[in-house]
Every structure is written in structure tokens, then in C-alpha cells.
Design an enzyme around this catalytic site. Structure first.
Site, PDB file in Angstrom:
ATOM      1  N   ILE A   1       0.819  -1.215   0.000  1.00  0.00           N
ATOM      2  CA  ILE A   1       0.000   0.000   0.000  1.00  0.00           C
ATOM      3  C   ILE A   1       0.850   1.260   0.000  1.00  0.00           C
ATOM      4  CG2 ILE A   1      -1.999  -1.067   1.091  1.00  0.00           C
ATOM      5  CD1 ILE A   1      -1.075   0.014   3.752  1.00  0.00           C
TER       6      ILE A   1
ATOM      7  N   GLY B   1      11.348   4.618  -0.819  1.00  0.00           N
ATOM      8  CA  GLY B   1      12.749   4.327  -1.062  1.00  0.00           C
ATOM      9  C   GLY B   1      13.002   2.841  -0.884  1.00  0.00           C
TER      10      GLY B   1
ATOM     11  N   ASP C   1       9.314  16.199   8.337  1.00  0.00           N
ATOM     12  CA  ASP C   1       8.777  15.892   7.008  1.00  0.00           C
ATOM     13  C   ASP C   1       7.252  15.954   7.011  1.00  0.00           C
ATOM     14  OD1 ASP C   1       9.054  15.342   4.307  1.00  0.00           O
ATOM     15  OD2 ASP C   1       8.979  13.174   4.584  1.00  0.00           O
TER      16      ASP C   1
END
EC number: 2.7.11.1
Length: 504
Positions: free
Chosen positions: A34, A38, A147
Site C-alpha cells: 500500500i 525508497g 517531514d
């Protein structure tokens, strides 16, 4: 950061890494991929005992990886907030580390905004307050996400927000400056792009401003055809605000995206802003336990029928061991709460299925799903154990990129449209010569995920589990349902039939 969390962090580092191997497939059934990040993958899996769906982040262990001060698993072990994804279990094998997390049944904030175009201020406020509560909790724990972006924020069907992917996160001390430059370019703060030492919590505040702008406009504030132009825009703080936004909202966005980090407000100050407190100043309760310290006696009794020991359940929860026992308890509790919230309605019986036993029908439990004494239990990974893992969230597809010498690599194609921006704005892992040695033969390992599964990842039968595990899964599901008075005894479970959104 409080002294308690600091001591907890020190314990995490002082303990040796866990050494026992545990077969993932004995407890979970893989259903599909899902999400990609990386070298990492996020899989949809089913907990065999409860039938509950979970998200599993698979992190390869490689010698040449960056070794951060704290891994994603350690950060998630510290977090217990209703608006932060919950870690349930950690399993380590020779080649991989599996992070088993709750599955958000909803959409990413990016997809939510894409479907709506943009949000009205009232809806944006409701979501933004949850983000503020979670980030303020992180600040108190000394955690910096680094992030935050719409892809890393999930919006569940009930409107609850969940922050995910702490792969670039780090724990800091008050006043500590950071030097590792990472994140997603259009969401990065000016001081990060200028390669200056930065204050971690302040860059999360900047990113909150970019996310809020995206929520109420449907686009990101900075867009350009090249990296250099985009960098100049961000450093200069040049962006336009639609005139339809209220004065208070305009003022808040301006505060959040103040180019000088010294003048940028703290999260606590943002929580007191008039636009945020309009209507109701109530924020999600950060003390709401996602993982209870004291188990529910009814759930303990139900687990006892299938071989779990009451003392082991209590110890696993109190010490936050993130093992099989803790995960099973949390998933059973979640299943019970979900069943109790479901409207009462008659369900047709399947004549070919044997009626489920109840907790009061003790004879039907004498063949419970028990574990052998010689069977290795879940990995005894407590909150004070260390992992040498570095999870990172990057793009599945890579565009042409350029590198900042010795610092980071980012995509070069940044375009104004929302879809293309979403495609190109990917997370960049920390790359620092002091922490990372690039292996020259990394190509073989990079293709590992595209080859056949290794022997350790192939499904095997769980030792000590009797045949007919599906039947026992149904039994424990119905037994838990008996604990909830609002559910008819003959109702069949619908777990796993809801459509879920992938998380990155």
C-alpha cells in the site's frame, strides 16, 4: 523535553538490540503493498488472531545505511497521542525489521484536499487543531518530525487526523541545533535551504504554515519551474494569499511562514491564535491513552481462553514491550470498540457456519488457541531497547535529480500544478558522510524487493497453533463481541471489508 522522556531515551540507547528472531508470517498474513518509501515498503496485512487489518512498514537492515541518533521505531515507542499513528509491535529478522502499526481507514490529506478542491475555514480549523495538538505533544517529548506534508497526514472517516512516517524524525534537547538537512523541498524552511544550523521545532512550525495554506487554497504557496527559482522564492518568503481568506487566517499563515526562525512563533503560541481558538478552544486530549497501562479484565479473560497469561498481558502493556501480547490486546480492544460503535441490525446467519461460542460457554474454550511452552514468544522489545534502523520516505519513481555536495539530493522537476508537484515533492533521507558509508555494490540489494521472497519471509505454519486457525480467529472475534452488550450474539463480523487508503 521533560526529564522523564530524556531518561526514557537514555534507556533506549543503553539496552542492547534485541537478538531473537521471530517469524512474521506466523502472526500476520500479507495482503499487498500500500506504499513505497525508497528502500522501505508499507504492506497491508491481517492479524491472524483477530482478523484486524494493520499496516506493516518493512525496513531492510543494511550495513551502509545512515545510522540516526534515534530510529523511527524508537520515536514511535515514545509517542502516545490520538493524532499520531500507533506502533503496536516490532519484529526483527536477519534481514528486515517489521513495524506493525494501526491502519488508518481514510485518505491522506493530499487526497482529501484533491477531492474537495480546498477546505472551508471551519473544516480546515478542525483538522489543523489536531495537527497542532500532535506537534505540540512532539515538542514536549523533544521529537521533531522534519517531514510534515499532506502525504504524511491521514484523515480518517470520522475526521480524526493521524500523523504518520517519522522516518526523518529525531529527538532533540531544548536549544539544540541540527545540521542534517532533509525533508521535502517545497515544504522546507528557508534556514534548511540555506544550509544553516536550525532549530528543529521551528522548521515544523514553518511546515505547518505550508500545510495550512495548502488546506485552504488547494495549492502550495511556492512553485517554480526550477529548483533554484523555488529556493529563491522560499528564502525570500514570497507567496500570494487569496483575498477570500479571513484577516485572522491571513495573519496566522504569515506568522507561521516567517522567514526569520527567531521571529517564528512556537506551537504553543500558535495554539492561542484567535483564528485557531475561534468557536472552541478545545484541543484533543494528549493524555488520551492509545496503549493503556492497565488492561481491561474482560479482554484479559478472553485472551486467557486462547493461551495468554494475565501477568504477561499486564507486563507487556505497562512496560510497552511492543510484542505479540501487546499487539493482540490492542487489536482486540480496537475490534471491541468498533463493534460497540456499529449500529444494531439483524444479520442473516450462514447455515454452514457453526455458531460461535460465548465466554460463558466455558466447555467450548477447552481447545483454545494455546501456545506451547517451547514456542518462542514475540520479541521482547520494550520501550528501552535500541534499534539500529533508519526508515526513510522517498519516491517510488525518481526523476532526474541533482545533489547538494555531501548534503542531500532532491528532484529537479518542480512544476506549479498540484498533481505534478505532488509527484515530484518527495522526501529526501539524511545523507551525511559522518553517518553513512555508501556501499559500492548496492544495486544487488536495491533489487531485492523485485525478486522472489527470501526463505525467512515465506509463510510458515505457526508452531503450537492447532489446525483450523480461521475458525479460532472467528471464535475470538465473537468472544470479544460478546463483551459488548450492544451487539447481538448472532451478528457476523465485517472486519476487513472496509475500503482502506494506503499510507506512505
Amino acid at each position: 523535553m521533560g526529564s522523564g522522556s530524556q531518561q526514557k531515551s537514555e534507556k533506549l540507547r543503553s539496552k542492547p538490540p534485541f537478538s531473537e528472531m521471530e517469524n512474521f508470517h506466523a502472526q500476520y498474513e500479507m495482503l499487498g503493498t500500500i506504499g513505497h518509501g525508497g528502500s522501505t515498503k508499507v504492506k497491508l496485512a491481517r492479524h491472524r488472531l483477530t482478523g484486524t487489518h494493520v499496516a506493516v512498514k518493512m525496513i531492510p537492515k543494511r550495513e551502509y545505511w545512515c545510522k540516526p541518533l534515534m530510529s523511527e521505531a524508537e520515536l514511535l515507542m515514545m509517542a502516545d497521542h490520538p493524532n499520531i499513528i500507533s506502533l503496536l509491535q516490532v519484529i526483527e529478522t536477519k534481514k528486515k525489521v517489521y513495524l506493525i502499526m494501526e491502519l488508518c481507514e481514510g485518505k491522506s490529506l493530499y487526497q482529501h484536499i484533491r477531492n474537495a478542491g480546498y477546505l472551508q475555514e471551519d473544516e480546515a480549523r478542525a483538522l489543523f487543531k489536531q495537527l497542532l495538538s500532535a506537534i505540540n505533544y512532539c515538542r514536549n517529548q523533544g521529537i521533531v518530525h522534519r517531514d510534515l506534508k499532506p502525504d504524511n497526514i491521514m484523515v480518517e472517516k470520522d475526521g480524526r487526523v493521524k500523523i504518520i512516517d517519522f522516518g526523518l524524525g529525531i529527538q532533540v534537547k531544548p536549544g539544540q541545533k541540527l545540521n542534517l538537512f532533509c525533508g521535502t523541498y517545497p515544504f522546507s524552511a528557508p534556514e534548511v535551504l540555506l544550509s544553516r544550523p536550525y532549530d528543529g521545532p521551528k522548521i515544523d512550525v514553518w511546515t505547518l504554515g505550508v500545510v495550512l495554506y495548502f488546506m485552504v487554497t488547494g495549492k502550495i504557496p511556492f512553485d517554480a519551474a526550477s529548483i533554484e527559482k523555488l529556493r529563491k522564492q522560499i528564502v525570500a518568503g514570497k507567496y500570494s494569499v487569496p483575498c477570500r481568506l479571513s484577516v485572522k487566517l491571513h495573519h496566522l499563515i504569515t506568522l507561521l511562514m516567517t522567514d526569520n526562525p527567531e521571529l517564528r512563533p512556537t506551537v504553543a503560541e500558535v495554539m492561542m491564535h484567535p483564528w485557531v481558538t475561534k468557536g472552541s478552544g478545545v484541543f484533543p486530549d494528549p493524555c488520551e491513552e492509545q496503549i493503556p497501562l492497565k488492561p481491561d479484565p474482560a479482554i484479559v479473560k478472553a485472551m486467557g481462553h486462547i493461551g495468554f497469561q494475565a501477568q504477561d498481558i499486564e507486563d507487556s502493556l505497562r512496560q510497552r514491550k511492543f510484542n505479540e501480547t501487546m499487539a493482540s490486546y490492542c487489536l482486540l480492544k480496537k475490534q471491541l470498540l468498533k463493534e460497540c460503535d456499529r449500529p444494531i441490525r439483524a444479520q442473516p446467519m450462514n447455515p454452514s457456519v457453526t455458531p460461535f461460542p460465548s465466554l460463558v460457554d466455558t466447555p467450548t474454550f477447552h481447545l483454545g488457541l494455546r501456545r506451547r511452552e517451547t514456542e518462542p514468544t514475540s520479541l521482547r522489545l520494550s520501550a528501552n531497547r535500541q534499534m539500529s534502523v533508519c526508515g526513510r520516505s522517498t519516491s517510488k519513481k525518481r526523476d532526474r535529480s541533482f545533489s547538494w555536495p555531501g548534503v542531500l539530493s532532491r528532484p529537479i522537476n518542480i512544476t506549479p500544478t498540484m498533481d505534478q508537484t505532488h509527484t515530484c515533492t518527495r522526501s529526501v533521507p539524511c545523507i551525511n558522510s559522518n553517518f553513512c558509508i555508501i556501499h559500492p555494490n548496492s544495486s544487488d540489494e536495491s533489487t531485492e524487493g523485485h525478486t522472489s521472497a527470501s526463505a525467512e519471509d515465506k509463510p510458515v505454519r505457526s508452531r503450537g497453533w492447532p489446525r483450523g486457525i480461521k475458525g479460532w480467529t472467528s471464535k475470538i472475534g465473537n468472544a470479544m463481541r460478546k463483551l459488548c452488550c450492544c451487539i447481538p450474539s448472532n451478528e457476523t463480523s465485517h472486519l476487513g471489508q472496509r475500503r482502506v487508503s494506503p499510507k506512505k
